[in-house]
Design a protein around this motif. Structure first.
Motif, PDB file in Angstrom:
ATOM      1  N   VAL A   5       0.898  -1.013  -0.147  1.00  0.00           N
ATOM      2  CA  VAL A   5       0.083   0.122   0.053  1.00  0.00           C
ATOM      3  C   VAL A   5       0.851   1.105  -0.076  1.00  0.00           C
ATOM      4  O   VAL A   5       1.913   1.281   0.820  1.00  0.00           O
ATOM      5  CB  VAL A   5      -0.893   0.186   1.349  1.00  0.00           C
ATOM      6  N   VAL A  63      -3.577   6.722  -3.499  1.00  0.00           N
ATOM      7  CA  VAL A  63      -3.218   5.796  -2.739  1.00  0.00           C
ATOM      8  C   VAL A  63      -3.549   4.134  -3.370  1.00  0.00           C
ATOM      9  O   VAL A  63      -4.659   4.218  -3.715  1.00  0.00           O
ATOM     10  CB  VAL A  63      -3.585   5.541  -1.240  1.00  0.00           C
ATOM     11  N   THR A  64      -2.476   3.475  -3.494  1.00  0.00           N
ATOM     12  CA  THR A  64      -2.919   2.212  -4.177  1.00  0.00           C
ATOM     13  C   THR A  64      -2.552   1.013  -3.518  1.00  0.00           C
ATOM     14  O   THR A  64      -1.527   1.173  -2.643  1.00  0.00           O
ATOM     15  CB  THR A  64      -2.267   2.158  -5.782  1.00  0.00           C
ATOM     16  N   ALA A  65      -3.405   0.015  -3.666  1.00  0.00           N
ATOM     17  CA  ALA A  65      -2.731  -1.407  -2.971  1.00  0.00           C
ATOM     18  C   ALA A  65      -2.708  -2.115  -4.092  1.00  0.00           C
ATOM     19  O   ALA A  65      -3.663  -2.393  -4.904  1.00  0.00           O
ATOM     20  CB  ALA A  65      -4.016  -1.729  -2.136  1.00  0.00           C
ATOM     21  N   VAL A  76      -7.827   1.183  -4.355  1.00  0.00           N
ATOM     22  CA  VAL A  76      -7.381   2.873  -4.687  1.00  0.00           C
ATOM     23  C   VAL A  76      -8.062   3.552  -4.013  1.00  0.00           C
ATOM     24  O   VAL A  76      -9.450   3.272  -3.851  1.00  0.00           O
ATOM     25  CB  VAL A  76      -7.416   3.065  -6.182  1.00  0.00           C
ATOM     26  N   CYS A  77      -7.441   4.501  -3.538  1.00  0.00           N
ATOM     27  CA  CYS A  77      -8.011   5.825  -2.980  1.00  0.00           C
ATOM     28  C   CYS A  77      -7.626   6.919  -3.257  1.00  0.00           C
ATOM     29  O   CYS A  77      -6.229   6.947  -3.624  1.00  0.00           O
ATOM     30  CB  CYS A  77      -8.564   5.750  -1.578  1.00  0.00           C
ATOM     31  N   VAL A  91     -12.881   5.596  -2.443  1.00  0.00           N
ATOM     32  CA  VAL A  91     -12.102   4.510  -1.628  1.00  0.00           C
ATOM     33  C   VAL A  91     -12.799   3.280  -2.331  1.00  0.00           C
ATOM     34  O   VAL A  91     -13.925   2.862  -2.337  1.00  0.00           O
ATOM     35  CB  VAL A  91     -12.400   4.290  -0.388  1.00  0.00           C
ATOM     36  N   THR A  93     -12.186  -1.194  -3.337  1.00  0.00           N
ATOM     37  CA  THR A  93     -11.371  -2.580  -3.076  1.00  0.00           C
ATOM     38  C   THR A  93     -11.996  -3.499  -4.194  1.00  0.00           C
ATOM     39  O   THR A  93     -13.089  -3.574  -4.299  1.00  0.00           O
ATOM     40  CB  THR A  93     -11.650  -3.048  -1.629  1.00  0.00           C
ATOM     41  N   MET A 106      -5.186   1.700   3.250  1.00  0.00           N
ATOM     42  CA  MET A 106      -5.234   2.738   2.273  1.00  0.00           C
ATOM     43  C   MET A 106      -5.393   4.116   3.158  1.00  0.00           C
ATOM     44  O   MET A 106      -4.852   4.986   2.958  1.00  0.00           O
ATOM     45  CB  MET A 106      -6.058   2.573   1.085  1.00  0.00           C
TER      46      MET A 106
END
Ligand SMILES: CC(C)(COP(=O)(O)OP(=O)(O)OC[C@H]1O[C@@H](n2cnc3c(N)ncnc32)[C@H](O)[C@@H]1OP(=O)(O)O)[C@@H](O)C(=O)NCCC(=O)NCCS
Length: 312
Positions: A5, A63-65, A76-77, A91, A93, A106
């Protein structure tokens, strides 16, 4: 499956994956829980506007996972730092990775950054989606004002009702008025985001128009942004000193969207404005709530939140 993350600049190549993830997760969540997946359409293409606008507005603040082995996008958020706060955008998933703490991780990254900056975080969350509502409240967000999401199809010839009082004092904002509009919002709401207004007025990514209203003495008493992009027809963000200026701005915003179906959020507490919108043909489609890690005391006026860029 391990996952990384991090704040990540989104390249043009990432936009396709982000758009697919946003569309897939929304359709999956709303269809499996509410049988409303169809609300988000059949194609991910319109969702490209989210990474495009966020990356143009705040490069590197998403922000990515990602799957640690394959690099596949799992979440992503979007965060955007402003003068007074950090705002958080949608946000999301991937459905197959849900329930593993990805959204929480995230959000924690965004909250850690907000804490480093010494600023509260703000967002707008659905009251139909208790997974996201509780994700935020578990992390310390406090729910505040509630908003009605209203859907309205504007006739091709425009609204048939007469223009409301004060509409003669509404005009398009000038390119050099970002600071003025930000000052106005701050004076009522205690938050400041000149960068957003400058972005709307420059109009280089997305498609925005900014309406401004003045009172009889010539002072600004409202601002309202309209997105007429084919992928994103929405009214907001905006802030108005009172229901009269909010109504005049809304009427003009709808007039700019002739022949289109549009969503806008209005405070549930603004009963007169809600009644007027019903009279113009608006229908309730969802409810949202503003959430903040530190609500602004004694905020005044009416706000029109939006989902892009999420305004909090
Ligand atoms: C909402 C969404 C982002 C959650 O993602 P996720 O990765 O599955 O969430 P997490 O696994 O990180 O879990 C979130 C937290 O909420 C908690 N939670 C979920 N549902 C809950 C409920 N009904 N009551 C209380 N807590 C709940 C979880 O227990 C977890 O908290 P914990 O870590 O303290 O145990 C995901 O379902 C999604 O993408 N939905 C579609 C897109 C969307 O609607 N986004 C929100 C719009 S902004």
């Amino acid at each position: 499956m391990a996952c990384t993350v991090a704040f990540t600049p989104l390249s043009a190549a990432d936009h396709e994956a982000v758009a697919r993830l946003l569309h897939r997760s929304l359709v999956d969540w709303y269809e499996s829980r509410l049988r409303q997946g169809a609300r988000f359409g059949e194609s991910h293409e319109p969702f490209r506007i989210f990474p495009e606008v966020y990356e143009a507005l705040d490069p590197g603040e998403a922000v990515t996972a990602r799957d640690a082995d394959t690099g596949d996008l799992l979440g992503v958020c979007f965060s955007h730092e402003r003068e007074t706060h950090v705002a958080v955008g949608i946000v999301s998933t991937a459905p197959e990775a849900a329930g593993r703490g990805i959204a929480r991780a995230m959000m924690q990254a965004v909250l850690d950054r907000a804490r480093e900056l010494g600023k509260p975080a703000r967002l707008v969350s659905s009251l139909l989606n208790l997974d996201s509502f509780s994700l935020y409240t578990r992390l310390g967000f406090v729910p505040g004002a509630i908003f009605q999401d209203l859907l309205l199809t504007v006739p091709a010839e425009g609204l048939t009702v007469p223009a409301p009082e004060g509409s003669e004092r509404v005009r398009l904002a000038r390119a050099d008025e970002a600071a003025l509009l930000a000052d106005f919002e701050q004076s009522l709401q205690g938050i400041r985001r000149e960068k957003d207004y400058a972005f709307f007025l420059a109009n280089t990514a997305g498609s925005w128009r900014v309406l401004v209203s003045r009172d009889v003495a010539g002072a600004i008493d409202g601002v309202l942004v309209v997105s007429d992009h084919p992928s994103f027809t929405m009214i907001g963000p905006g802030v108005a000193a009172n229901e009269r200026s909010a109504t005049a701005l809304l009427w003009h915003a709808l007039d700019l969207l002739r022949g289109r179906t549009v969503v806008f959020l209005v405070p549930c507490a603004a009963a007169g404005l809600v009644r007027t919108a019903y009279g113009w043909g608006a229908r309730n489609v969802e409810l949202h709530v503003a959430q903040s890690t530190a609500p602004v005391a004694a905020a005044r006026g009416l706000v029109f939140p939006t989902f892009l860029p999420e305004s909090g």
